[in-house]
Design an enzyme around this catalytic site. Sequence first.
Site, short mmCIF file in Angstrom:
data_model
loop_
_atom_site.label_atom_id
_atom_site.label_comp_id
_atom_site.label_asym_id
_atom_site.label_seq_id
_atom_site.Cartn_x
_atom_site.Cartn_y
_atom_site.Cartn_z
CG MET A 1 15.89 -43.66 -10.11
SD MET A 1 15.90 -43.37 -8.33
CE MET A 1 14.28 -42.63 -8.11
N GLY B 1 16.67 -50.36 -14.05
CA GLY B 1 17.61 -49.30 -13.72
C GLY B 1 17.64 -49.05 -12.23
CE LYS C 1 12.96 -44.77 -15.12
NZ LYS C 1 14.00 -43.79 -15.51
CB VAL D 1 11.81 -49.60 -18.75
CG1 VAL D 1 11.07 -49.09 -19.98
CG2 VAL D 1 12.44 -48.43 -17.99
N GLY E 1 14.11 -53.32 -19.46
CA GLY E 1 15.33 -53.08 -18.72
C GLY E 1 15.03 -52.69 -17.29
CG ASP F 1 23.15 -39.40 -16.23
OD1 ASP F 1 24.39 -39.46 -16.34
OD2 ASP F 1 22.45 -40.37 -15.93
#
Length: 861
Positions: A136, A134, A154, A139, A132, A248
């Site tokens: 930032m 994201g 990550k 991954v 995935g 979060d």
Amino acid sequence: MADFANCPDQNTLERLLEGFLPDDTAVDLEHHLLGCPRCCHVARSLRFANEPKLDAIARTAAELADEQAVIEIADRVGMLRLPDRSTVHGETLSSGNENTLEGWDFGQILSPPESEEELGRFGAYRVLRVLGAGGMGLVWEAEDTQLRRRVALKVMKPSLAKLREHRERFLREARAAAAIDHSHIVTVYQVGEHRGLPFLAMQLLHGETLTDTLRREGALPEAECLRVGRQMAEALAVAHRRGLIHRDIKPANTWLEADGGWVKLVDFGLAQATADESHLTQTGVILGTPAFMSPEQARGDAVDPRSDLFSLGAVLYRMATGVGPFDGPNMLAVLTSLALRTPAPPRQINPAISPEFSDLIMRLLAKTQGDRPASAEAVVEAIRAIEQNARRPAKASNVQPSGQRRRRWPWVVAAAAAAAGLLAGIIVIIRNKDGHEVGRYPVPEEGSVSVVPAHGSRAARADEEDDRPLAVSEPPSLDQWLAGRKVLTVAKDGSGQFQTIQAALDALQPGEAVEVLDRGPYRETLLLANPRDVGLISRAGTIIEPGPNRRTFGPADTADFHYFAGVRGFRLHGISFVADDLKQLGIATYWVHCTLDGDLLIENCHFSSERPPTQELMVVWIGTAPPGAVCHVRECLFDTAPFINTSERPAQPVAVIERSWFRRTALCLYGPRQRTVLRHNVFDTTASDAFTLYHEDGIDRLEIYNNTVGAWMLASRKLTATGVVVRNNLFRTGITVAGDGALESLPAAVRGWQVGHNEYAQAPELSDQFPKSSDDFVGAPTYLSQDPSSSDYLRLASNCDEANRGIGGAWPAYLGALPPGPAPTKGDWFTRLIRVAPKLSNGTPSDSPSATSADSPSLDQ
């Protein structure tokens, strides 16, 4: 802090407010506005002429409440549009968010692949696929080439790695997660930097996010909501005690593992230390996920742990009702709802929700921090109280309460009372679905009896606390582990690269293995110092007998014992340590000694000596071991006792002993805060006790389940009050306690241990024995064979009671170490041990034909 150099000009802001910019550009600018007070001020001066409708909504919101907080939120969101609902309800807001693969040049980041299944190499990791992207970073699923362990890798986005603010945030996530070792928080294995990009290697999780579950299921049953919520609160309690606020909490950051739905909190990217004076960024910047953030977080104010509790309440609301507490088509609607609206109690939307659970959710969603529960620990206790209340028997009534469903128990009541005046002397017999009796209940004089699911029963297992086995990653098979490794071979006849095992160990390099090609026997005493990702293996049933003194570390170190020192990623496979005479060793000296600085796997091995009963295999952790290091012992034959010592608290190690046969010896477990799994083992030792537990400082988790125990189980010294699960075992007599403080601590252990679905040949009745629980049984198992040479030795008949008395669910549905029924045609681990046991019982003489025969049995065959 906002990057003022990249602020849009006034003309661009006007086009944004007028709706003339493309959606992609608009979303990027609106993210910038969230973190830039300067642009917000300019936008407020422009919006009156350009967006009267949004301005009217903002003014109306401000007029509805006197609180300055509401005015600030309404004023802040007045210019935002954000048409993408997924952003509002799922994505974490922060400057720089960009959930795409754009900007990633794998050729600049990865070294060339070395096999077809790789995307490339990133430092010591084989990158296998993208999991995935994201805001930032990215991954990957990757494999640690040193430990042969799959990880989630990550890596920070290159464009953001150049900016100090974002680099610090990425490292903050890594440090925050790595600082916490908890079963409900994802484990971080390594934090580092490669080619200028910070990275962290995390536990690779299998399952799905809570978002995926809710998208498929809608609302969840209350019992499931409570279980997930309690485990989330337990994780938050640990984080808050460490001074960290997650900031979060949402379904997308709540992972449900594939095996039983065990909860893991992930993504500490916004985690903030409570003592952090910077508050992560300047006041007034919105960070978080709008649909699940607290009002104070939406305002950009400083937050405390109760902000996480508000987010937990929003997640529980979504699970219980199928809708979010603060919903809307865009960010303006969601944040305005957050500021102004008190959501309807969950019970109004879903009448099946209990009043207590509905009230708890509403207290978590209180606008004012002081009106919420005081801590995550308080939430855990509140949820446990609701769970316990749900398990209490209901008062007799002919009226079915509105919104509640009648619970159906998987039992048949064979005898019951027809009238209160006729109840004297009547017994209620409870049978399972197969007609087997599982309990008898005398009717008291007052003329009523309640039958409810007992602690640990199948009907209640969904509500049990920690009602799942400890999740421990399965080691790779031998073939998988050997794939791509350099293997050094040993054979006495010169057909290998070396003729002695020690010579091969001396030449061993990280990532390599030594394989012994013949049976031997080898008369050597082995030394291997600080091994890293190496192994000593045999598929020929190699036997090692006592040999000359090994080389020593110093003049005082002359004992004749095998020493594997500083083990980190070491595999010992298929070796038999057999001795008729070890009188050269002191009584307190172990013949095979492993000191762990990381993971250890011992499999298909045999340990035997003719010394008076003592421990010959010693495994002990040292303080430099990484958190969560695992000692895995499986499919071994023990004729001498192993001693597993988890005494180093900083390492918080895990020991797994499974599918092994303890023929003539016991097992000893020692250490504070240990996490140990003892499962599917056969103890038919003639010793007085099968295994001994020494606990100095409590237990994090000790699971003893599905073992066949022909001797006493001895719990020695003061007993811990909690953390122990004893289930599905076949005991001769049960648990006996001895030692200083053991009897005094027995009552607390009886209250705190999860004991049930065990069977005893005779009920434990002595004062120094752990009492039989209401879910335990007394009986005589029907074994297919009690001949130790038979492949059906100690296997249950398929139709006996013990074949279905286990708790079931995530745990086996049978009792004892072996599944019911005859041995599989192709055999299994126990048939292999039975086949080789006669050859290994007293060693194999060097002049015996079986010593070198290729047809001799080995533990691998």
